[in-house]
Design a protein around this motif. Sequence first.
Motif, PDB file in Angstrom:
ATOM      1  N   PRO A  23       0.612  -1.357   0.036  1.00 28.03           N
ATOM      2  CA  PRO A  23       0.147  -0.197   0.111  1.00 28.03           C
ATOM      3  C   PRO A  23       0.735   1.321   0.060  1.00 28.03           C
ATOM      4  N   LYS A  24       1.733   1.416   0.936  1.00 28.97           N
ATOM      5  CA  LYS A  24       2.453   2.752   0.762  1.00 28.97           C
ATOM      6  C   LYS A  24       3.794   2.798   0.062  1.00 28.97           C
ATOM      7  N   LEU A  25       4.929   2.721   0.604  1.00 28.55           N
ATOM      8  CA  LEU A  25       6.017   2.933  -0.130  1.00 28.55           C
ATOM      9  C   LEU A  25       6.767   1.462  -0.444  1.00 28.55           C
ATOM     10  N   ASN A  26       6.904   1.766  -1.842  1.00 23.83           N
ATOM     11  CA  ASN A  26       7.588   0.487  -2.503  1.00 23.83           C
ATOM     12  C   ASN A  26       8.985   0.854  -3.212  1.00 23.83           C
ATOM     13  N   LEU A  27      10.033   0.353  -2.493  1.00 27.60           N
ATOM     14  CA  LEU A  27      11.277   0.694  -3.050  1.00 27.60           C
ATOM     15  C   LEU A  27      11.904  -0.127  -3.971  1.00 27.60           C
ATOM     16  N   PHE A  28      12.453   0.125  -5.323  1.00 25.81           N
ATOM     17  CA  PHE A  28      13.133  -0.754  -6.100  1.00 25.81           C
ATOM     18  C   PHE A  28      14.573  -0.310  -6.056  1.00 25.81           C
ATOM     19  N   PHE A  29      15.452  -1.016  -5.572  1.00 29.79           N
ATOM     20  CA  PHE A  29      16.898  -0.751  -5.747  1.00 29.79           C
ATOM     21  C   PHE A  29      17.655  -1.837  -6.279  1.00 29.79           C
ATOM     22  N   GLY A  30      18.905  -1.402  -6.759  1.00 32.11           N
ATOM     23  CA  GLY A  30      19.846  -2.265  -7.480  1.00 32.11           C
ATOM     24  C   GLY A  30      20.788  -1.483  -8.040  1.00 32.11           C
ATOM     25  N   LYS A  31      21.822  -2.166  -8.807  1.00 30.69           N
ATOM     26  CA  LYS A  31      23.013  -1.442  -9.403  1.00 30.69           C
ATOM     27  C   LYS A  31      22.439  -0.575 -10.818  1.00 30.69           C
ATOM     28  N   ASN A  32      23.209   0.251 -11.357  1.00 28.45           N
ATOM     29  CA  ASN A  32      22.692   0.699 -12.650  1.00 28.45           C
ATOM     30  C   ASN A  32      22.596  -0.380 -13.821  1.00 28.45           C
ATOM     31  N   LEU A 337       5.742   4.265  -5.777  1.00 25.66           N
ATOM     32  CA  LEU A 337       6.670   3.246  -6.032  1.00 25.66           C
ATOM     33  C   LEU A 337       8.088   4.143  -6.389  1.00 25.66           C
ATOM     34  N   LEU A 338       9.083   3.802  -5.925  1.00 29.85           N
ATOM     35  CA  LEU A 338      10.312   4.553  -6.111  1.00 29.85           C
ATOM     36  C   LEU A 338      11.607   3.693  -6.393  1.00 29.85           C
ATOM     37  N   SER A 339      12.392   4.459  -7.242  1.00 32.28           N
ATOM     38  CA  SER A 339      13.595   3.468  -7.501  1.00 32.28           C
ATOM     39  C   SER A 339      14.935   4.451  -6.785  1.00 32.28           C
ATOM     40  N   SER A 340      16.005   3.514  -6.592  1.00 28.73           N
ATOM     41  CA  SER A 340      17.189   4.173  -6.327  1.00 28.73           C
ATOM     42  C   SER A 340      18.300   3.251  -6.304  1.00 28.73           C
ATOM     43  N   THR A 341      19.393   3.647  -6.306  1.00 28.09           N
ATOM     44  CA  THR A 341      20.588   2.580  -6.429  1.00 28.09           C
ATOM     45  C   THR A 341      20.848   1.860  -5.101  1.00 28.09           C
ATOM     46  N   GLY A 342      20.385   2.541  -4.128  1.00 27.19           N
ATOM     47  CA  GLY A 342      20.654   1.927  -2.632  1.00 27.19           C
ATOM     48  C   GLY A 342      19.335   2.008  -1.877  1.00 27.19           C
ATOM     49  N   LYS A 343      19.521   1.385  -0.403  1.00 27.60           N
ATOM     50  CA  LYS A 343      18.234   1.310   0.329  1.00 27.60           C
ATOM     51  C   LYS A 343      18.249   2.738   0.735  1.00 27.60           C
ATOM     52  N   LEU A 344      17.057   3.109   1.305  1.00 23.93           N
ATOM     53  CA  LEU A 344      16.949   4.735   1.779  1.00 23.93           C
ATOM     54  C   LEU A 344      16.860   4.851   3.307  1.00 23.93           C
ATOM     55  N   GLY A 345      16.767   3.809   4.187  1.00 22.93           N
ATOM     56  CA  GLY A 345      16.690   4.209   5.542  1.00 22.93           C
ATOM     57  C   GLY A 345      15.202   4.510   5.865  1.00 22.93           C
ATOM     58  N   ILE A 346      14.150   4.158   5.198  1.00 22.85           N
ATOM     59  CA  ILE A 346      12.851   4.594   5.511  1.00 22.85           C
ATOM     60  C   ILE A 346      11.922   3.458   5.580  1.00 22.85           C
ATOM     61  N   GLY A 356      17.011  -7.395 -14.716  1.00 18.94           N
ATOM     62  CA  GLY A 356      15.673  -7.689 -14.992  1.00 18.94           C
ATOM     63  C   GLY A 356      14.733  -8.430 -14.228  1.00 18.94           C
ATOM     64  N   GLU A 357      15.440  -9.111 -13.087  1.00 19.85           N
ATOM     65  CA  GLU A 357      14.585  -9.851 -12.366  1.00 19.85           C
ATOM     66  C   GLU A 357      14.473  -9.166 -10.838  1.00 19.85           C
ATOM     67  N   VAL A 358      13.042  -9.380 -10.547  1.00 18.40           N
ATOM     68  CA  VAL A 358      12.854  -8.554  -9.234  1.00 18.40           C
ATOM     69  C   VAL A 358      12.616  -9.578  -8.142  1.00 18.40           C
ATOM     70  N   GLN A 359      13.335  -9.346  -7.086  1.00 19.83           N
ATOM     71  CA  GLN A 359      13.152 -10.180  -5.932  1.00 19.83           C
ATOM     72  C   GLN A 359      12.716  -9.272  -4.584  1.00 19.83           C
ATOM     73  N   TYR A 360      11.480  -9.798  -3.925  1.00 16.22           N
ATOM     74  CA  TYR A 360      11.279  -8.887  -2.640  1.00 16.22           C
ATOM     75  C   TYR A 360      12.192  -9.312  -1.331  1.00 16.22           C
ATOM     76  N   GLY A 361      12.590  -7.945  -1.135  1.00 16.47           N
ATOM     77  CA  GLY A 361      13.030  -8.264   0.382  1.00 16.47           C
ATOM     78  C   GLY A 361      14.775  -8.538   0.254  1.00 16.47           C
ATOM     79  N   ARG A 362      15.287  -8.850  -0.919  1.00 19.47           N
ATOM     80  CA  ARG A 362      16.791  -9.123  -1.092  1.00 19.47           C
ATOM     81  C   ARG A 362      17.641  -8.197  -0.694  1.00 19.47           C
ATOM     82  N   GLU A 363      18.946  -8.412  -0.203  1.00 26.53           N
ATOM     83  CA  GLU A 363      19.863  -7.315  -0.021  1.00 26.53           C
ATOM     84  C   GLU A 363      20.933  -7.331  -1.215  1.00 26.53           C
ATOM     85  N   ILE A 364      21.723  -6.286  -1.434  1.00 29.22           N
ATOM     86  CA  ILE A 364      22.558  -6.000  -2.238  1.00 29.22           C
ATOM     87  C   ILE A 364      23.873  -6.922  -1.834  1.00 29.22           C
ATOM     88  N   LYS A 365      24.428  -7.867  -2.755  1.00 27.56           N
ATOM     89  CA  LYS A 365      25.417  -8.742  -2.301  1.00 27.56           C
ATOM     90  C   LYS A 365      26.455  -7.840  -2.172  1.00 27.56           C
TER      91      LYS A 365
END
Length: 365
Positions: A23-32, A337-346, A356-365
Amino acid sequence: MEILEINYINFRNLIDGNIKFFPKLNLFFGKNGQGKTSILEAVYFNATGKSFRTSKASEAIKYGTNKMGVYLLYKDNISQKSLTVKFNENKKEYYYNNKKISYDEFYGKLNIVTYIPEDIILITGSPSIRRTFFDGEIAQANNEYFQDLKNYNKLLKIRNKYLKEEKTNTPEYSIYEEEFIKFGAKVIKKRLEYVQKISIILNLNYRKLFDDKKELSLNYECQLGNVKKMEIEEIKNLFKEKIQKNFSLEKRYGFSLCGPQKDDFLFILNGHEAKSTASQGEKKSIIFSLKLSEIDMVIREKKENPVLLIDDISSYFDSNRKESILNYLEKRNIQVLLSSTGKLGIASNDFYIESGEVQYGREIK
Ligand SMILES: Nc1ncnc2c1ncn2[C@@H]1O[C@H](COP(=O)(O)OP(=O)(O)OP(=O)(O)O)[C@@H](O)[C@H]1O
Ligand SMILES: [Mg+2]
């Protein structure tokens, strides 16, 4: 409104699949270059039948294929609904609750507001970019404007044809001209009303989020003259006068020289036109405030919360301004729905994107 889920096939580099949103904030993060913008673009395409990156939607079809499709489920205040766009390089098809509909019927069903880095062109670019943008915004929340503008543009084309072919003595021409003036005045009046309303909200948002020492306003620059306080009949008369004055010139050039297709929208920061005086960060902040104001306008007109898409949030604000934006988004009860190269601390639901693959909740390795 809230988007529950999107499914996509052959959209840019995204691996065919689906995403279930929160419902509220959805962040899509990952490298360039992994597909973050493509996800937001797929949502936008599904809601509007257009891309926010390119006027050639065919560029969004996955390389090596010739058609794509997007399907989404959303809910508004009343019930759950679906929208589908099927697109091959020749044509687009639109579906609402699995029933085929025209683009006119499709447009504006799901309200989306976007903020992308390229939006700064709304200040730096040509008047036609601003006209296209504001026309789209007004039309999104007001179907009557959508129809009026469509009629006006049709009549403008017809009128230009008559001017070019020197057929302005024919009886049907005067009928067209009357309609041209009527719809032109309607378009101007609705733009004026919109600007007057949004300008106040824009200033409040700018001061609250970014700088309470500055005043921001949006002005409608009408080529006909000072129409700010005019009623529609007065605008019509002025338009008529202007045409009479310019008629011989118009006949010489072979096209219309006045009307709303010549007008502009100007951002004024502390009494100066932002285009030539505001700093880069200020321009970005103005546009961000504008997008937030659009949200308020949609809520006002449609009594529904639009969905906000923000691409690349980390890359263009200083830390104070970014924090201010994120605080604001956390507090508001809208889906983002927002995108960023890193997590945002919110407090967001985070999706990780890689190749091109989306995974919910995974961390950057
Ligand atoms: N039509 C297409 N088919 C397949 N891949 C494409 C297509 N168009 C663009 N791409 C590629 O898709 C990849 C993802 O692009 P996208 O803009 O979504 O990345 P991003 O994660 O937003 O990156 P950045 O952080 O740099 O903004 C890029 O490598 C791009 O070259
Ligand atoms: Mg991107």
